[in-house]
Motif scaffolding. Sequence first.
Motif, PDB file in Angstrom:
ATOM      1  N   LEU A 106       1.025  -1.164  -0.161  1.00 19.27           N
ATOM      2  CA  LEU A 106       0.036  -0.024  -0.085  1.00 19.27           C
ATOM      3  C   LEU A 106       0.897   1.286  -0.073  1.00 19.27           C
ATOM      4  O   LEU A 106       0.642   2.243  -0.736  1.00 19.27           O
ATOM      5  N   PHE A 107       1.878   1.156   0.724  1.00 18.64           N
ATOM      6  CA  PHE A 107       2.746   2.384   0.707  1.00 18.64           C
ATOM      7  C   PHE A 107       3.539   2.609  -0.333  1.00 18.64           C
ATOM      8  O   PHE A 107       3.597   3.751  -0.843  1.00 18.64           O
ATOM      9  N   CYS A 108       3.858   1.540  -1.129  1.00 16.94           N
ATOM     10  CA  CYS A 108       4.557   1.765  -2.534  1.00 16.94           C
ATOM     11  C   CYS A 108       3.730   2.385  -3.448  1.00 16.94           C
ATOM     12  O   CYS A 108       4.196   2.996  -4.339  1.00 16.94           O
ATOM     13  N   ILE A 109       2.327   1.850  -3.340  1.00 18.67           N
ATOM     14  CA  ILE A 109       1.352   2.682  -4.317  1.00 18.67           C
ATOM     15  C   ILE A 109       1.206   3.951  -4.115  1.00 18.67           C
ATOM     16  O   ILE A 109       1.150   4.852  -4.665  1.00 18.67           O
ATOM     17  N   LEU A 110       0.890   4.221  -2.562  1.00 20.93           N
ATOM     18  CA  LEU A 110       0.860   5.627  -2.272  1.00 20.93           C
ATOM     19  C   LEU A 110       2.282   6.655  -2.344  1.00 20.93           C
ATOM     20  O   LEU A 110       2.094   7.588  -2.679  1.00 20.93           O
ATOM     21  N   GLN A 111       3.513   5.825  -2.385  1.00 18.95           N
ATOM     22  CA  GLN A 111       4.485   6.558  -2.524  1.00 18.95           C
ATOM     23  C   GLN A 111       4.525   6.929  -4.340  1.00 18.95           C
ATOM     24  O   GLN A 111       4.974   8.178  -4.376  1.00 18.95           O
ATOM     25  N   SER A 112       4.174   6.034  -5.072  1.00 18.84           N
ATOM     26  CA  SER A 112       4.109   6.294  -6.584  1.00 18.84           C
ATOM     27  C   SER A 112       3.107   7.614  -6.694  1.00 18.84           C
ATOM     28  O   SER A 112       3.465   8.351  -7.424  1.00 18.84           O
ATOM     29  N   LEU A 113       1.997   7.480  -6.147  1.00 16.17           N
ATOM     30  CA  LEU A 113       0.963   8.590  -6.225  1.00 16.17           C
ATOM     31  C   LEU A 113       1.716  10.030  -5.702  1.00 16.17           C
ATOM     32  O   LEU A 113       1.321  10.829  -6.407  1.00 16.17           O
ATOM     33  N   ALA A 114       2.256   9.805  -4.670  1.00 16.62           N
ATOM     34  CA  ALA A 114       2.927  11.149  -4.080  1.00 16.62           C
ATOM     35  C   ALA A 114       4.255  11.586  -4.991  1.00 16.62           C
ATOM     36  O   ALA A 114       4.096  12.776  -5.254  1.00 16.62           O
ATOM     37  N   MET A 115       4.690  10.590  -5.483  1.00 15.73           N
ATOM     38  CA  MET A 115       5.738  11.045  -6.468  1.00 15.73           C
ATOM     39  C   MET A 115       5.337  11.808  -7.747  1.00 15.73           C
ATOM     40  O   MET A 115       6.006  12.692  -8.130  1.00 15.73           O
ATOM     41  N   THR A 116       4.283  11.106  -7.985  1.00 18.52           N
ATOM     42  CA  THR A 116       3.444  11.831  -9.388  1.00 18.52           C
ATOM     43  C   THR A 116       2.901  13.146  -9.150  1.00 18.52           C
ATOM     44  O   THR A 116       3.154  14.183  -9.642  1.00 18.52           O
ATOM     45  N   TRP A 117       2.297  13.355  -7.833  1.00 19.37           N
ATOM     46  CA  TRP A 117       1.835  14.548  -7.380  1.00 19.37           C
ATOM     47  C   TRP A 117       3.084  15.640  -7.103  1.00 19.37           C
ATOM     48  O   TRP A 117       2.926  16.739  -7.533  1.00 19.37           O
ATOM     49  N   TYR A 118       4.308  15.231  -6.630  1.00 11.68           N
ATOM     50  CA  TYR A 118       5.299  15.947  -6.445  1.00 11.68           C
ATOM     51  C   TYR A 118       5.638  16.319  -7.890  1.00 11.68           C
ATOM     52  O   TYR A 118       5.901  17.864  -8.034  1.00 11.68           O
ATOM     53  N   SER A 119       5.844  15.463  -8.869  1.00  7.33           N
ATOM     54  CA  SER A 119       6.304  16.066  -9.934  1.00  7.33           C
ATOM     55  C   SER A 119       5.490  16.980 -10.740  1.00  7.33           C
ATOM     56  O   SER A 119       5.831  17.855 -11.498  1.00  7.33           O
ATOM     57  N   LEU A 120       3.996  16.782 -10.716  1.00  4.61           N
ATOM     58  CA  LEU A 120       3.149  17.549 -11.205  1.00  4.61           C
ATOM     59  C   LEU A 120       3.060  19.030 -10.561  1.00  4.61           C
ATOM     60  O   LEU A 120       2.858  19.884 -11.444  1.00  4.61           O
ATOM     61  N   TYR A 122       5.563  20.679 -10.529  1.00  5.70           N
ATOM     62  CA  TYR A 122       6.791  21.752 -11.126  1.00  5.70           C
ATOM     63  C   TYR A 122       6.014  22.122 -12.463  1.00  5.70           C
ATOM     64  O   TYR A 122       6.725  22.954 -13.187  1.00  5.70           O
ATOM     65  N   ILE A 123       5.057  21.588 -12.704  1.00  5.65           N
ATOM     66  CA  ILE A 123       4.204  22.102 -14.160  1.00  5.65           C
ATOM     67  C   ILE A 123       3.132  23.071 -13.876  1.00  5.65           C
ATOM     68  O   ILE A 123       2.233  22.591 -12.934  1.00  5.65           O
ATOM     69  N   PRO A 124       3.373  24.170 -14.348  1.00  2.41           N
ATOM     70  CA  PRO A 124       2.373  25.212 -14.003  1.00  2.41           C
ATOM     71  C   PRO A 124       0.689  24.640 -14.234  1.00  2.41           C
ATOM     72  O   PRO A 124       0.610  24.028 -15.420  1.00  2.41           O
ATOM     73  N   PHE A 125      -0.150  24.917 -13.522  1.00  3.59           N
ATOM     74  CA  PHE A 125      -1.535  24.545 -13.566  1.00  3.59           C
ATOM     75  C   PHE A 125      -1.688  23.141 -13.631  1.00  3.59           C
ATOM     76  O   PHE A 125      -2.753  22.758 -13.807  1.00  3.59           O
ATOM     77  N   ALA A 126      -0.770  22.214 -13.428  1.00  2.00           N
ATOM     78  CA  ALA A 126      -1.016  20.791 -13.378  1.00  2.00           C
ATOM     79  C   ALA A 126      -1.677  20.171 -12.221  1.00  2.00           C
ATOM     80  O   ALA A 126      -2.263  18.976 -12.320  1.00  2.00           O
ATOM     81  N   ARG A 127      -1.237  20.970 -11.048  1.00  2.00           N
ATOM     82  CA  ARG A 127      -2.132  20.195  -9.966  1.00  2.00           C
ATOM     83  C   ARG A 127      -3.430  20.787  -9.818  1.00  2.00           C
ATOM     84  O   ARG A 127      -4.233  21.020  -9.308  1.00  2.00           O
TER      85      ARG A 127
END
Length: 127
Positions: A106-120, A122-127
Amino acid sequence: KVLDASTLSFGTRIRWFAICFVAGIVCSILGTASLWLPKGIKLFAVFYTLGNIAALASTCFLMGPLKQLKAMFEPKRLIATVVMLLFIVLTLCAVFWWNRRGLAMLFCILQSLAMTWYSLSYIPFAR
């Protein structure tokens, strides 16, 4: 001036970015492949987490570590950074200290989602 990306040539920065990024992908693939091994969940969690850390570290070669840290903890991405780092730590805790396979997954899945959120972040208006 090791902590300043400008001391490295552009070609060197790109080369090390690519090396770290590819290492991150390889670690993620090794982690996924290890799921079919006996007690492979530990290897999966470690490799998957190392893959995310390597991918994150790869951008240090483009920006420089200090600039990256400042950017990570800017108010607009502070929560995304903290959540991402929290799930990295929780993944390793679940697999090594708590011995909870399901929680580690579960934490690996949430880690992946959190990494995606973090990456987004950096993209203006992506969040």
